[in-house]
Enzyme design. Structure first.
Site, PDB file in Angstrom:
ATOM      1  N   CYS A 383       0.837  -1.207   0.000  1.00  0.00           N
ATOM      2  CA  CYS A 383       0.000   0.000   0.000  1.00  0.00           C
ATOM      3  C   CYS A 383       0.870   1.254   0.000  1.00  0.00           C
ATOM      4  CB  CYS A 383      -0.922  -0.006   1.217  1.00  0.00           C
ATOM      5  SG  CYS A 383      -1.779   1.560   1.500  1.00  0.00           S
ATOM      6  N   CYS A 386       0.642   3.291   3.225  1.00  0.00           N
ATOM      7  CA  CYS A 386       1.405   2.686   4.321  1.00  0.00           C
ATOM      8  C   CYS A 386       2.890   2.984   4.147  1.00  0.00           C
ATOM      9  CB  CYS A 386       1.174   1.177   4.363  1.00  0.00           C
ATOM     10  SG  CYS A 386      -0.536   0.676   4.672  1.00  0.00           S
TER      11      CYS A 386
END
Length: 463
Positions: A383, A386
Site C-alpha cells: 500500500c 502505508c
C-alpha cells in the site's frame, strides 16, 4: 528532518527573488478575491517573510497569497487574498505530453520556485541540471549518498559541482539503521535475500526525509528505462508514494521532464552540450547505482540488466519510484496475488516495534486490563499510503521506546483482511488503533495526519 537543499545559481543568472509577486504569476491565477477590513495598525503578514511563513503555505490543493492594500480614509486597511484554484496535474500532464524537456523543466521551476529540487543520481541525470541551467532560473540539486557508490561516481559529483558552480546537498542513511543491518546480516546480505531491505535503509528512507522539506521534486525517469515497470510514467503527477512539506497525501508533486525521451537522445544531448559524464559509462555501465549492485552490460542488453543481476527482472527497482511501477497497480491495491505470495518487501521494521501475529492481536483484544497500552497499525506492505507513513511511524516507535506504551504492527491484507474488517475496524490501509490500558475496546485513530507528532498527541491524550 526537513531538507534545506542548497540553492544553486550560476553567476550569470539574474532571476527575480523567490517570493516576489510578478505580473505573469498574477495572470496565471484563477483567483477568488475577497476583501476584508482591519483596524488601522493591524499587522498584515508579509508574503514568505520568514522560513516559518514559507512552511505554512500549502501547495496542493490551495496556495494563498496575502497583500496589504492602502489605507482608506476611515483608517482601515483592505486585505486582498488571492486563492489559486486546485491544480489538476493529470490535465497538466496531458498538456505537456508533447512538450520538450526544457519546457517541462521551465514550468516546474517557475511553478514551485525554491520549493522544488532536482534528484541527481550520478548518471545521466546531469541532463536535468543542464536543462535547469538553460531555463535561466534558480535551481537546487540533492543526491542520496548510500555510502556504497563507486569512486568514479564520487569524482563525477565533484566535477558536476565545479562545472555548474553549485553545491549538491547530500542525504545520508541513518547510521544506526545501517549498523543494525550490517551487524545482523553482514555487508552483502542482499545477494542472498534480495536488495529491497538494503535499498530501503540506504535510499528510500533518506529520500523520504529529503522530500519532507520540498513541495515538488524532479527526477530522470524515462519510460524506456524499464519497459516492464516504467512504461506509463507521466511528465508530471501528484506523487503517489512520498509526502512533501505540508504532509499527507497529495502534498508532493513529481516532475519527470525526460519521461518521453529515448535514452539515445538523452546521450546525444549530453554530448552536444559537452557536460561532465560519469567515467563508468565508457566502461560499459549504463544504469549506475551502488558499486556492489551495478555492473557493465554487454552489447544488446537492456540497461537495467546491469542492476541487481542476480534477481528476477521484475524486481529491478530500488523503491524510489514505487508509485510508477506498472506491476504495482490495481491488482495489488485490491488485495491481489502479489502481496498474498509475499513478493513485496515488508515495512515498519524497527527494534522498538513488535510484529503481531493473528494469535497475538487476538490475545491483545481479549485483555480487559492490559499492563501497558498499545498502538498498532493495520497495514499492507504494498500500500502506497502505508509506505508513505513508514518514516513517521518508526519515529513514533523511537519516541515511545521506554515510555510504557507498546508499538506494534499487524499485516492485515490477504487472508487476514476479512478478519481485520470484521474485528479490527479496518476500513482502508493504513488503519491505526490504540488499545488503552484499562479498556477492552480499541480506539481508532480518526485523522489523516499521520506525522509522528500527531500520532504522539493521540497516544498521550488517551493513554
Amino acid at each position: 528532518m526537513a531538507l534545506a537543499v542548497t540553492s544553486s545559481l550560476s553567476s550569470e543568472l539574474k532571476a527575480p527573488s523567490i517570493g516576489v509577486f510578478q505580473d505573469r504569476q498574477y495572470q496565471n491565477l484563477t483567483a477568488t478575491i475577497s476583501l476584508t477590513t482591519r483596524r488601522a495598525g493591524s499587522a498584515v503578514k508579509p508574503l514568505r517573510a520568514t522560513a516559518e511563513s514559507r512552511r505554512s503555505d500549502s501547495v496542493v490543493p490551495l496556495a494563498a497569497t496575502t497583500f496589504a492594500a492602502p489605507k482608506t480614509e476611515e483608517g482601515v486597511k483592505e486585505e486582498v487574498t488571492l486563492v489559486e484554484e486546485e491544480e489538476n496535474f493529470e490535465d497538466l500532464a496531458k498538456e505537456l505530453a508533447n512538450a520538450s524537456p526544457l519546457e517541462i523543466m521551465d514550468r516546474a521551476l517557475e511553478k514551485f520556485g525554491d520549493d522544488i529540487a532536482i534528484a541527481f543520481s550520478g548518471a545521466e541525470d546531469v541532463a536535468l541540471i543542464e536543462y535547469a541551467k538553460l531555463t535561466g532560473r534558480p535551481f537546487r540539486v540533492f543526491s542520496l549518498d548510500t555510502g556504497r557508490l563507486n569512486p568514479e561516481t564520487y569524482r563525477f559529483f565533484d566535477e558536476v559541482e565545479k562545472h555548474y558552480g553549485i553545491r549538491i546537498e547530500y542525504m545520508f542513511p541513518d547510521s544506526v539503521e545501517v549498523q543494525g543491518l550490517v551487524r545482523n546480516k553482514g555487508l552483502f546480505s542482499f545477494y542472498e535475500d534480495g536488495h529491497q531491505e538494503c535499498c530501503r535503509v540506504r535510499k528510500v528512507r533518506p529520500l523520504r526525509r529529503a522530500l519532507k522539506g520540498l513541495r515538488a521534486w524532479i527526477t530522470g525517469q524515462r519510460k524506456d528505462q524499464s519497459p516492464g515497470t516504467r512504461s506509463e510514467v507521466p511528465v508530471v503527477q501528484v506523487d503517489p508514494v512520498f509526502e512533501g512539506l505540508d504532509g499527507g497525501v497529495g502534498s508532493l508533486v513529481k516532475w519527470n521532464p525526460v519521461a518521453n525521451v529515448e535514452g539515445n537522445n538523452v546521450w546525444n544531448f549530453l554530448r552536444t552540450m559537452n557536460v561532465p559524464i560519469n567515467s563508468l559509462h565508457a566502461q560499459g555501465y549504463v544504469s549506475i547505482g551502488c558499486e556492489p549492485c551495478t555492473r557493465a552490460v554487454l552489447p544488446g542488453q537492456h540497461e537495467r540488466e546491469g542492476r541487481w543481476w542476480w534477481e528476477d527482472a521484475k524486481a529491478k527497482e530500488c523503491g524510489l519510484h514505487k508509485g510508477n511501477l506498472k506491476e504495482e497497480s490495481s491488482e495489488n491495491q485490491n488485495g491481489g496475488s502479489a502481496q498474498a505470495n509475499g513478493e513485496v518487501a515488508d515495512i515498519f521494521e524497527s527494534e522498538n516495534l513488535v510484529t503481531l501475529s493473528r494469535a497475538g492481536i487476538e490475545n491483545l483484544m481479549k485483555l480487559e486490563d492490559r499492563r501497558d497500552p498499545w498502538i498498532v497499525v493495520l497495514y499492507a506492505p504494498w500500500c502506497q499510503f502505508c509506505q508513505a507513513m513508514e518514516g513517521s511511524y518508526l519515529e513514533l516507535a523511537d519516541k515511545l521506546a521506554g515510555s510504557g506504551v507498546k508499538v506494534g504492527k499487524f499485516r492485515a491484507d490477504g487472508d487476514q483482511k476479512a478478519f481485520a474488517k470484521s474485528e479490527l475496524q479496518l476500513g482502508s490501509f493504513p488503519t491505526i488503533l490504540l488499545f488503552p490500558k484499562h479498556s477492552s475496546q480499541p480506539i481508532k485513530y480518526p485523522s489523516e495526519n499521520r506525522d509522528a507528532d500527531s500520532l504522539l498527541a493521540f497516544v498521550q491524550a488517551l493513554r
